[in-house]
Design an enzyme around this catalytic site. Structure first.
Site, short mmCIF file in Angstrom:
data_model
loop_
_atom_site.label_atom_id
_atom_site.label_comp_id
_atom_site.label_asym_id
_atom_site.label_seq_id
_atom_site.Cartn_x
_atom_site.Cartn_y
_atom_site.Cartn_z
N GLU A 50 0.49 -6.49 2.24
CA GLU A 50 -0.51 -5.55 1.73
C GLU A 50 -1.86 -6.22 1.99
OE1 GLU A 50 0.30 -2.61 0.66
OE2 GLU A 50 -1.52 -1.89 -0.35
N ASP A 61 -10.96 -4.27 -8.70
CA ASP A 61 -10.52 -5.65 -8.57
C ASP A 61 -11.19 -6.58 -9.57
OD1 ASP A 61 -8.57 -5.75 -6.38
OD2 ASP A 61 -10.21 -4.87 -5.22
N TYR A 176 3.03 2.73 -5.56
CA TYR A 176 2.40 1.55 -6.16
C TYR A 176 2.37 1.78 -7.67
CZ TYR A 176 -0.72 -2.53 -6.24
OH TYR A 176 -1.27 -3.78 -6.43
#
Lengths: 288, 454
Positions: A50, A61, A176
């Site tokens: 990934e 993030d 995911y």
């Protein structure tokens, strides 16, 4: 559509294993080192990769991956170089599934169709747009499908069933699954009480669930897999091994290799317990 | 004569999330109506209630092609909860009573519409200033912060977080946090923290925690990133009190609705004073909340020019500017599609402005829409021009404007003196300038030494 994910999951299922998928930011710490890092991950046992294209404003993030984005951008990393890196990986004969994790503005920059076309040509299998939730995902999913790229969507513990149904229908390759709130990072562990979420996804026939966010140890991997994950993604824990060894290439590769091997090992059935690591509680699972 | 608000998106399909019943909601001008959402009418009944488990967005959050909900999936339920609460409170008389009372007696509404005695004399243009600088807190930010803080209480949140650029939104949030007993954390770029020290001290005095964000450009953009990251992990207990008409839906709509009191008052006041509408309404645009606040009630008046003034920083040709609508391209930042300062590959570019409150590479999506349909014009002025306007208003009228508001004034003065503005003009004086004194005096000193602009 690429068959790489399907092939990987069926091969792993035959061995009773789950997938270990490391995440790194392309161009971190600098583009010249990226190919070496990718090959190190693959040779140490990664089932798939990934990969992030660095972005100036990565709001999903945490600090570790933000810092990786900053390093890569400062080293001159550009999206065009991401295509070269991935094409180079294919040229070297690596046939494992490769997913991209990007932010919407990087897809919009060149235009959605041109972005997905470039990804396809480079040999990318899937694209996840971190800031395009189900409400905004449709144009990205359509464009991905036009270019034979698997669109990956995120399912979270607080995602209502109605959205889960959409996620299941639109996702390709894998789903995911995020099992806790917050951004990426090892600061907070994954929550492994996610059977309900996985059961809902299974009810809607979603692609195989892969758990990410907060996965940093082999114990996390075992917990995720025994709760029903078909794979796990570790990002910040991998990136920290790059960050901690800037300027010491050999040591960086050594630590990355050791970490990937340990994480991969944890996806295999435990000989002590004698159980199948991918065993999952059956039964319809009452809708929440 | 008023025309109905011309936006197609004002015809909205509602759904209550259980049985897909659609309701048509339409904007209807309501002369003399009270309450801050007097223009809205529900044409059929049955709005679904708040937090049902299967809730989803009732509206698209689009302004033409702009806007949207570009956030990580984990935040979608939090935004859905917020949208539901906002739409429900719009109809809630108790909420409006409480908000109106706070706006009147805590914040000091209505604010005056002041006719300049000296500025503009001899130009053929009469200049009015909408005095949001007189609002408690020193800027227009207080209007919508009080509303959002009440909303946060209704949602049962114990904590609020906010981003701030110039510090005005942070100050307003700290005020509301102190007033309503909410734990308050303000994210502020380290660079902004340095150039807006008095506001940092004010926030801390009122009990807020001010967190310096070191990442990237260390300005407003990074503060928003950090607040979004906090919220992704804290939304169950925390309300993100976003400070402008940017961000994901419902913020651009909600903040505009909570700020449009500025234009509603200004329109009534100018009609009372001059018995006619102004030829132009001018406001500075960073994220764009004071501009949307004063524009919205004039959008339906086709004879009124709406002019947004962006920061040209050291000049548009220098590349060191913050003129997002003037120089940016369409992109996605902080949750919505709008104009963005960016490179051709989609990396967000740094903005530059002496004014921290305008130093932002994005802009509210409704401004992008108003630009695309030609209803509003967007222009820019440099740091130097804004500083000149700051001094002129100080000397000629005895009012110290915020550096942000000085941008709007600078363009107005330039256009008036060139004979390019009509008879009657309103400038939104969105904030006061005390916070900028040190910086402006330093700037003036530096440019004098360097044989500057005077």
């Amino acid at each position: 559509m690429s068959e790489r994910y399907a092939k990987m999951f069926s091969a792993l299922a035959a061995k009773g294993e789950a997938a270990f998928i490391p995440f790194v930011v392309l161009g971190d710490p600098h583009p010249q080192l990226s190919m070496g890092i990718l090959e190190c991950l693959v040779e140490s046992g990664a089932d798939a990769l990934e990969l992030g294209i660095p972005f100036s404003d990565p709001v999903a993030d945490g600090p570790t991956i933000q810092a990786a984005d900053v390093r890569a951008l400062a080293a001159g990393m550009k999206p065009s170089m991401a295509w070269e890196l991935i094409a180079g990986l294919r040229d070297r004969g690596h046939d494992l599934p490769v997913g991209l994790l990007v932010y919407a503005n990087l897809v919009e920059g060149p235009g959605r169709d041109r972005f997905y076309e470039a990804a396809r040509e480079a040999g990318v299998d899937s694209v996840l747009v971190a800031d395009a939730p189900t409400l905004e995902a449709k144009p990205y999913v359509l464009s991905a499908c036009r270019h034979s790229i698997e669109p990956v969507l995120i399912a979270a513990p607080n995602t209502p069933r109605r959205h889960l149904e959409t996620i299941a229908r639109w996702s390709g390759g894998y789903t995911y699954v995020v099992t806790r709130t917050g951004v990426t990072g090892v600061e907070r562990e994954a929550d492994f009480r996610h059977q309900g979420l996985l059961e809902s996804l299974q009810d809607f026939c979603a692609p195989p669930p892969v758990v990410g966010f907060g996965i940093s140890t082999p114990e996390h991997v075992r917990a995720a897999v025994s709760a029903g994950a078909k794979g796990v993604i570790a990002g910040s824990a991998v990136v920290r091994r790059i960050e901690g060894n800037l300027g010491q290439k050999e040591k960086m590769f050594q630590e990355l290799g050791r970490f990937v091997a340990a994480m991969k090992e944890a996806t295999r059935p435990s000989p002590l317990r004698g159980d199948g690591a991918v065993a999952r509680g059956h039964g319809a699972g009452a809708p929440r | 004569m008023r025309f109905p608000y011309p936006y197609p998106h004002f015809c909205i399909f509602f759904s209550d999330g259980r049985n897909d019943d659609h309701l048509l909601v339409r904007s209807i001008p309501e002369p003399g109506g009270r309450g801050y959402f007097g223009e809205w009418r529900i044409l059929s009944m049955g709005v679904g209630g708040g937090a049902c488990e299967e809730s989803f967005m009732r509206q698209s959050g689009r302004f033409g092609e702009f806007g949207g909900v570009f956030v990580p999936q984990i935040l979608v339920p939090a935004l859905e909860e917020l949208e539901a609460a906002f739409l429900d409170l719009r109809e809630d008389l108790v909420f409006h009573d409480e908000l109106d009372e706070l706006l009147a007696n805590y914040a000091g509404r209505p604010t005056p519409l002041y006719r300049c005695r000296n500025l503009g004399a001899g130009t053929g243009t009469t200049l009015y200033l909408k005095r949001e600088d007189l609002l408690h807190g020193g800027a227009h930010k207080t209007n919508q912060v009080l509303a959002q803080a009440l909303l946060a209480k209704r949602l049962g949140k114990k904590r609020v977080i906010a981003e701030t650029g110039a510090g005005q939104h942070g100050v307003a949030t700290a005020m509301a946090g102190a007033l309503m007993g909410l734990e308050t954390r303000i994210y502020m770029g380290a660079k902004d923290r340095e150039r807006q020290k008095p506001n940092v001290q004010r926030m801390e005095l009122m009990g807020a925690e001010v967190v310096a964000v070191q990442a990237g450009t260390a300005t407003l953009k990074e503060a928003i990133n950090e607040a979004l990251r906090d919220w992704a992990g804290s939304f169950e207990s925390t309300h993100y009190l976003l400070g402008t008409v940017a961000g994901p839906h419902p913020y651009p709509l909600m903040v505009r609705e909570f700020q449009r009191v500025i234009g509603r008052e200004a329109r009534e006041q100018i009609l009372r004073a001059e018995e006619r509408l102004p030829g132009a309404v001018i406001a500075c645009v960073g994220g764009g909340s004071n501009a949307m606040g004063i524009f919205t009630d004039f959008v339906g008046d086709p004879g009124v020019r709406l002019i947004g003034v962006e920061p040209a920083g050291r000049g548009l040709e220098s590349g060191l500017d913050g003129a997002t609508l003037g120089r940016g391209a369409i992109g996605i930042i902080h949750g919505s599609r709008s104009y963005v300062l960016q490179d051709p590959e989609g990396q967000i570019r740094e903005s530059h402005s002496l004014s921290a409150g305008l130093d932002y590479p994005g802009v509210g999506p409704e401004h992008a829409h108003l630009k695309s349909i030609g209803r509003a014009e967007y222009v820019s002025v440099t740091d130097a021009e804004a500083v000149d306007a700051f001094f002129r208003l100080s000397r000629e009228e005895g009012i110290l404007p915020a550096l942000e508001s000085a941008h709007a004034l600078a363009w107005a003065l330039k256009a008036m003196e060139a004979g390019a503005l009509p008879h009657l003009v309103i400038v939104n004086l969105s904030g006061r300038g005390d916070k900028d004194l040190e910086q402006i005096l330093r700037y003036r000193g530096e440019s004098r030494e360097g044989g500057g602009h005077e």
